[in-house]
Structures are given as C-alpha cells and as structure tokens.
Design an enzyme around this catalytic site. Sequence first.
Site, PDB file in Angstrom:
ATOM      1  CE  LYS A  68       5.486  83.754  61.244  1.00 26.80           C
ATOM      2  NZ  LYS A  68       4.266  84.479  61.526  1.00 26.80           N
ATOM      3  CG  ASP A  69       3.384  75.514  59.569  1.00 26.87           C
ATOM      4  OD1 ASP A  69       2.311  75.575  60.149  1.00 26.87           O
ATOM      5  OD2 ASP A  69       3.495  75.402  58.343  1.00 26.87           O
ATOM      6  CE  LYS A  70       7.438  69.127  66.021  1.00 25.04           C
ATOM      7  NZ  LYS A  70       6.947  67.890  66.649  1.00 25.04           N
TER       8      LYS A  70
ATOM      9  CG  ASP B 131       3.873  79.512  59.174  1.00 25.93           C
ATOM     10  OD1 ASP B 131       3.756  80.047  58.100  1.00 25.93           O
ATOM     11  OD2 ASP B 131       4.313  80.057  60.145  1.00 25.93           O
ATOM     12  CD  GLU B 132      -2.480  75.482  62.139  1.00 22.44           C
ATOM     13  OE1 GLU B 132      -3.146  75.284  62.807  1.00 22.44           O
ATOM     14  OE2 GLU B 132      -1.924  75.339  62.585  1.00 22.44           O
TER      15      GLU B 132
END
Length: 631
Positions: free
Chosen positions: A263-265, A2-3
């Site tokens: 991890k992604d927001k 995730d990014e």
Amino acid sequence: MDESMPATAPAHPGEKRGCSEDEEDKMAVTKRAKVEDEHENGAPRGAKSAEEEVEEEEDNSGETFADMMKHGLTELDVGICKYVSDHEGFSGILKERYSDFVVHEINKDGKIVHLDDLSIPEETQEAAAAEEEEETADCSVLTEDQKKQLGELQLFKNKESFVSIEGDESKEKRTVVHKAIKTQFPGLETKTEEKDGRKFIVAYHAAGKKALAAPRKHFWPKNRGSFCHFVLYKENKDTMDAINVLSKFLRLRPNMFSYMGTKDKRAITVQEIAVLKITAERLAHLNKCLMNLKLGNFSYKNHPLKLGELQGNHFTVIIRNISGSDAQVHQAVTSLKQTGFINYYGMQRFGTTAVPTQQVGRAILKNDWKQVVDLILKPRPGAEKEFLVRCREEWAKTQDPEAALKKLPNKRCVEGQLLRGLAQHGKNNIVTAFGLIPRNNRLMYIHSYQSVVWNTMVSRRIDAFGLTAVEGDLVLRGTKAHVLSEEEAKSHSIHDIVMPLPGFDVIYPSHHVGKGYKEMLSADGLDIDNMRHKIKDYSLAGAYRRVIIRPSDVSWEVIEYDDPKISLVHSDFEKIENKPAPVFNKEGKYRGLRLEFSLPPSTYATMAIREVLKLDTSIKKQTQLNTAWFN
C-alpha cells in the site's frame, strides 16, 4: 491501489492524526504472459531513489518541493491524453494531506478490511494455560523506576542508549529479570555484564544483526493455527517500511511476514498481514510503542497470505477546493460509475525527476549499459538536494564511484547502490554493479517502459475507435487472448477489450493500432519480435490489461469546511479511540468532494479521479495547484 505516491501535493505542515506523526519515514512479474496482477498501483518496492531518501531526511533544506517538480513529468509525457466521458471537468487538489487518501483492502472473501478490534482472541483453556506457563514473565521483579527507564528506552526517549540494572548472584534470578524485560518491553534485548565484581543486566535496543537474529522459541499449542493474522493500520508509511519496523521490534526477519499487496506511503491504509508463530499478545504489546501504526483484529490460521490474493481495494478520497458546481460533480461521478475510466498506468509508475524511469528501462532493453549508468548518475535539470547535486557533479567530473559515493549521506538509495556496485566490481562490469540494486527496482525500469508503450497505444485505440469493440480488438478467453472478428465484435463491449504490454509471449491487435506497437518500439531502437534479453531477468514476456475499468460501490458527497488543516475523514483509529467524526458546515469557506469507490488490483485510483476532474494528476501539476492555493 496505492503506490509510491500517486498524484500528490506536499504534506501540509499542520497534518496531525490519531497516531503521532513519524518523520521516519512488484512483486516480481513471472516470465509467462498473463493478465496483469501486481501491487495495486503497479510500482515495486526496494531501494529508494535519492529523492525519496532526502524527502524523509532533509525536509527543511533550501529548495522547495515545487522547485524540484518544475522539470517533472506531465501526463502527456507518458501517453495519458484521453477521457471516456464528455462532461465538463473542474479543478481540485488531490492528496493535499495524506489523510485525504484512505485505502481499505478487499480480502479474498470480498470483505472490506477494517481495524475495529484491539482485543486478544480467546483460546482454549489448555492452550491459554500452557502459553501462560511458558511465556508469562514475573514483571514484579522490576521496580517502577526501572520500568519507567525501560519504557523511555523502548520509545527512544532515554538520553542513554541502554539501561543498566544490578543483578543477583543467582543466575536463575537474573534469568527472570531478562525474561521480564523482553516480555514487557518488545524491541529491547538484554545481556549480563560484570563490573567491579558485580553483575549487571544491560537492556538496549535490538538493532542490526541482533534485530534480525532468529526469534527465541516459545511453546506453541498444537491446536492453534501456525500463523497469526492481523489487521495493520498505518499512516504515512509504506507497507515495507511498516514490516521492517515490526521486524526490528519482534526480532524477526521481514520474510516471516506475508501480505496480499503493498500500500501507498502517502495515505492512511488498512490491510491484512500474517506472521509465523508470533502470538497476538506480543503483537498487541507493540501498540504501546509504535508510531503511525496500529495492530488489531487478531486471529490464528493455518496458512500465510499470498501476494495477489486480494480482490481489490476500497478508496475514500477527499478532493479539496473543488471549483465544480453540484450539477457538474453529479454528472462527472455518474459517468465514472456507469462507464468507468481508461485503465492507464498512473504517474507514480514513472518517477518524479527530470530523468523518467522509462528512459532507463529502454536503455536496459537496448543493452546500452553505459547509458543506464549515465541516466541514473548524471547531473540533471531541476532543483535537487545539495548533496545529490554534489554527488552527480563528482561523478561527471571524475567518473570515480568511490569519490561520488562519499558525497551521499545515505548509501541505500538507487544512486548509492549503483555507485557501490561500480566501486566493488569496476566500471567495466556495469551489469554486475547494476545487480546490487534490488531486483524489484531493476525490473521497475523495464516495466515502466512497457507501461508508457501501453498508455500510448491505448490512447491511440480510444482515439481511433472510441468506446466500441471493433474487428481486430483483443479479448481474453481464459488467460489467452483472442482476436475478434467483425461479427464477434458486435457481441462485445469496450469493457471486454484488453491491450497487450509488449513482450515475447503476447499477440497484438490486428487493426492499425497493433502495428503502432512495432513502429513505437522500432523508433526506440527495439525489435518487437525479439523481446528476449541476453540477461534473463530483463526478458519481457508481456501481459494483457483491460482498457476500461468500471469502479464498484461508488458514492460521493460535496462537503463544505472552513479550516484547510482539519482532517475530513473519520479513520478506523479515530473510531476505536471514540474520537468524533468531522463535522461539515452547510456553508463553508471551502468546498470539497468526498468520493468512495472500489477497484480491482493493479488499477490506479488516481486515474479514476482524473476522469472525474478532467485534470492532470501529475505531481508537477498538482504541486502548482497546491502552491497557488496556499499562496
């Protein structure tokens, strides 16, 4: 996996989850060539761009998100143009809601991490007794009214910025009150003030330097592991934001926490975190006052976590409003399961504005610092927030960093930090000024350039030779690359093949695609045989990355639903709260695809989804789809 934000559509205004909504909203690569192992989706953390800042702070300003994306990148702009399968694609909307993208970390033991236990771990009687004696405060010294006021202050619901409690003349009795407040209301600090000859205990929110002060020392049993490991569940908040929130409430420095990956927001994510000598009780207390975060599955161990230790991530993805038939979906996902997808760097690697990050990276590598500043600060096409437009116009007109800086309400963004550096060090000392931007953000630019080169060369490789290993391809033997002979190629598959990111410590394929690297860098004014930069940080060693990735644990289901605002995933938090799972209709107004799969680190889930849909995953294209659907 995730990014910064993969192919996403703007949040639907009706989004609500188990945790109440919160509007607040790479690791540095070593200089030796290696097999790539970074943050799951490859983007570093640090300062935010002004665009990201305004997304959090000015959601209601004039221009729409769709307007802002008109000049954004598409996949073709960053070398993404090939597929491995021949099935017919279909349309669908990815990340229409953040809850449509759920990520569970796979830890170093290969176990998928879940939040499923909020209890405090049992300890030996000796440790528990000592802990109770040392840390338990007599909360009965506080009245119910005082507890109510302190609770409101803790949750920022109190109109005042402090709560004042009249104290006893006895210092010992005041100490008991201080301790009771700090124990029962994490995040609050206290002090004693004298007024009109009377002493008052003043409680206030820990902030600034006080929040980062060294934690108070507590008794720590010898037979307890030094690190409290726990599972962090978060919604719509990236890992570093979450760590910063925990740090402030616990009065710790952020580097007291360790984790295996960020991890992604824009997702629901679940991952392991470790913190040094903080009890499970203190951490569990935070569940009463944190928004969009939950902590659980506590245990004590003798070691921290290390970046890159994870085995990967497990994804549950909802693709809404799909157009494909059940047969099309079956064919597409079966191909993903059996063959895999091209391991492209996803769109979040390259930014979301009219000036892509790889252009800045190329200027850094060329040592063209005037262009670096120009690319970051100059006016650009496309809608932007008004204050950012004013900042850029001021810079273009006056070249005065202090005047331009005054136009920014938030100085933490990349633009603000660069302007602050220019104001402090002068416009003739750009290298030093640029150094005020966090290192990970600075490296992001050059890694972005490497990524465009890799994507472009891999597209050429697939176009030229398809899915067959050929003479001149590279495979890894240990951490070193080996060039395949014609005979060796017969015993290898496309899943063995790697391609290099350009650098001074890698080799290139010996077929014509290898020569393409040199041609592409030469066209950009760079020498592939001289990738060492006069500034060590910007010297590129290079790395190797697999061309094709085959996901594991793949499963899927076509679902039907009537309400586009409802969540279609049963989250860990909802399960703990015993909330019902979503119920799908046999015949609904909308059709969606629920897709699950696991990927290794440094791989982009959006690129796997791209292979299924045969659809551009860029924010620009997804926003157009999303806007068309709701309009």
